[in-house]
Design an enzyme around this catalytic site. Structure first.
Site, PDB file in Angstrom:
ATOM      1  N   HIS A 102      32.006  38.671  38.221  1.00 14.74           N
ATOM      2  CA  HIS A 102      33.004  39.116  37.244  1.00 14.74           C
ATOM      3  C   HIS A 102      32.667  40.538  36.801  1.00 14.74           C
ATOM      4  CE1 HIS A 102      35.309  39.467  33.544  1.00 14.74           C
ATOM      5  NE2 HIS A 102      36.074  38.502  34.012  1.00 14.74           N
TER       6      HIS A 102
ATOM      7  N   GLU B 280      40.613  40.813  40.228  1.00 17.88           N
ATOM      8  CA  GLU B 280      40.664  41.038  38.786  1.00 17.88           C
ATOM      9  C   GLU B 280      40.459  42.523  38.510  1.00 17.88           C
ATOM     10  OE1 GLU B 280      39.892  36.950  36.763  1.00 17.88           O
ATOM     11  OE2 GLU B 280      38.324  38.400  36.354  1.00 17.88           O
TER      12      GLU B 280
ATOM     13  N   GLY C 275      41.054  41.383  29.575  1.00 19.34           N
ATOM     14  CA  GLY C 275      40.627  41.297  28.177  1.00 19.34           C
ATOM     15  C   GLY C 275      41.525  42.060  27.203  1.00 19.34           C
TER      16      GLY C 275
ATOM     17  N   SER D  24      44.706  39.449  32.148  1.00 28.30           N
ATOM     18  CA  SER D  24      45.824  39.380  31.204  1.00 28.30           C
ATOM     19  C   SER D  24      46.994  38.538  31.714  1.00 28.30           C
ATOM     20  CB  SER D  24      46.308  40.790  30.818  1.00 28.30           C
ATOM     21  OG  SER D  24      45.321  41.449  30.051  1.00 28.30           O
TER      22      SER D  24
HETATM   23  P1  PGA Z   1      41.939  37.661  30.394  1.00 30.71           P
HETATM   24  O1  PGA Z   1      40.560  37.493  31.179  1.00 30.71           O
HETATM   25  O2  PGA Z   1      42.935  36.707  31.008  1.00 30.71           O
HETATM   26  O3  PGA Z   1      41.605  37.320  28.973  1.00 30.71           O
HETATM   27  O4  PGA Z   1      42.373  39.100  30.568  1.00 30.71           O
HETATM   28  C1  PGA Z   1      40.573  37.369  32.575  1.00 30.71           C
HETATM   29  C2  PGA Z   1      39.170  37.331  33.123  1.00 30.71           C
HETATM   30  O5  PGA Z   1      38.276  38.019  32.610  1.00 30.71           O
HETATM   31  O6  PGA Z   1      38.940  36.622  34.114  1.00 30.71           O
END
Ligand code: PGA
Length: 266
Positions: A97, A169, A175, A212
Site C-alpha cells: 500500500h 491505487e 484518503g 476514494s
Molecule cells: P480510501 O482508501 O477509499 O479511503 O481513499 C483507499 C485505500 O487506501 O486503499
C-alpha cells in the site's frame, strides 16, 4: 484469469477488537450476504484479525491482513509472518500500500519477497501499485505501475499466479483530500497493468481499483471492462457503507460479460 468481481475494504489502523467483532457480526447477519454476486473481503488490523476471521467463517467473506514480513519466522522484532497470518484464519494479505511505501520505506524488492512469502504460506497476495501526483504530471503513470507490478511479481511461479491480485491505487486518489480517478483513466491503467503482467508471465491477473471509491462513483468504476473489483477505505468502514456499495454495483456485476482471458485476445 478469474473473472469474479471483488469488493473489499482495508481498515488501516482503525477499529478496536470490539469494533471489529461488531462489524463482522453485523456483516455475517446480513440475510442475503451469500447471494451478493461479488467476492467480499475485509482487512482488519492484526489485533482483530483472528476474531474477525472466526466470526466471518462460513460467510463467504474473505479476511486478510494489511502487511506481512518476508521471512517465515526469526529475529524480526515487531513483525508478523505469513504463516502467523494464515494461522489466524486469513486468506489474503495486502502488500505495498502506498502508505507503507511512503511512511515505512517499503521497496519493490521487499514487496517481491513478501509476495513470495504470502504465496508460500498458501495465501493470496493483494499487491497495491500506483503513481504519485508528480509521476502522473510527468506522464509516467503507466510506466510506474508497470514497473511496480513487474517487480512485485518477478519470479512468481506460473501455478501461483492464480492466487495473485493487483490493486491499482493512485496515490493522489487515496484518503482525505484524494480525488478519485475517473473511470476511463482507471480503466486505461488497468489495461496497461494487465499487459505488463501478460508480458512477464504470459497471462494476467485481476486488477482492483482503490482510491476514494464511494457510493457516487462505485457503479461507474465497476462498469469498466478492465476493473475487476473495488478496494475501498473510508466508504466501507461501516457495514452499511460496504453493503451500500455492494448493492449499488450488483446490477452491473450481474450483467458483466465474462470477457475472454487476455491470453485469448492477444
Ligand atoms: P480510501 O482508501 O477509499 O479511503 O481513499 C483507499 C485505500 O487506501 O486503499
Amino acid at each position: 484469469m478469474d473473472r469474479k468481481f471483488w469488493l473489499g475494504t482495508g481498515w488501516k489502523m482503525n477499529k478496536t477488537r470490539a469494533e471489529g467483532r461488531a462489524y463482522a457480526e453485523a456483516l455475517q447477519a446480513v440475510p442475503d450476504l451469500q447471494q451478493l454476486p461479488m467476492q467480499l473481503f475485509v482487512l482488519p488490523p492484526f489485533t482483530a484479525l483472528a476474531e474477525v476471521a472466526a466470526s466471518l467463517a462460513g460467510s463467504g467473506v474473505l479476511v486478510g491482513a494489511q502487511n506481512c514480513h518476508w521471512a517465515s519466522a526469526g529475529a524480526w522484532t515487531g513483525e508478523i509472518s505469513a504463516p502467523q497470518i494464515a494461522e489466524c484464519g486469513a486468506a489474503l494479505v495486502e502488500l505495498g500500500h502506498s502508505e507503507r511505501r511512503a511512511h515505512f520505506g517499503e521497496t519493490d524488492v521487499a514487496i517481491n519477497a513478501k509476495v513470495k512469502a504470502v504465496l508460500a504460506a498458501g495465501l493470496r497476495p493483494l499487491v497495491c501499485v500506483g503513481e504519485t501526483a508528480e509521476e502522473r504530471a510527468l506522464d509516467a503513470a503507466t510506466v510506474t505501475v508497470a514497473r511496480q507490478a513487474r517487480m512485485a511479481l518477478a519470479g512468481v511461479a506460473a501455478a501461483d499466479l492464480d492466487r495473485v491480485l493487483l490493486a491499482y491505487e493512485p496515490v493522489w486518489a487515496i484518503g482525505e483530500g484524494g480525488t478519485p480517478a475517473s473511470p476511463d483513466y482507471a480503466d486505461a491503467i488497468h489495461g496497461a497493468l494487465k499487459n505488463a503482467v501478460m508480458d512477464l508471465h504470459g497471462r494476467s491477473v485481476p486488477v482492483l481499483y482503490g482510491g476514494s471509491v464511494n457510493a457516487a462513483n462505485a457503479l461507474a468504476l465497476a462498469s469498466q471492462p478492465e476493473i475487476d473489483g473495488l478496494f475501498v477505505g473510508r466508504a466501507a468502514w461501516t457495514v452499511e457503507g460496504l453493503l451500500g456499495l455492494a448493492r449499488a454495483i450488483t446490477p452491473i456485476v450481474e450483467a458483466r460479460p465474462h470477457a475472454p482471458d487476455r491470453a485469448d485476445r492477444n
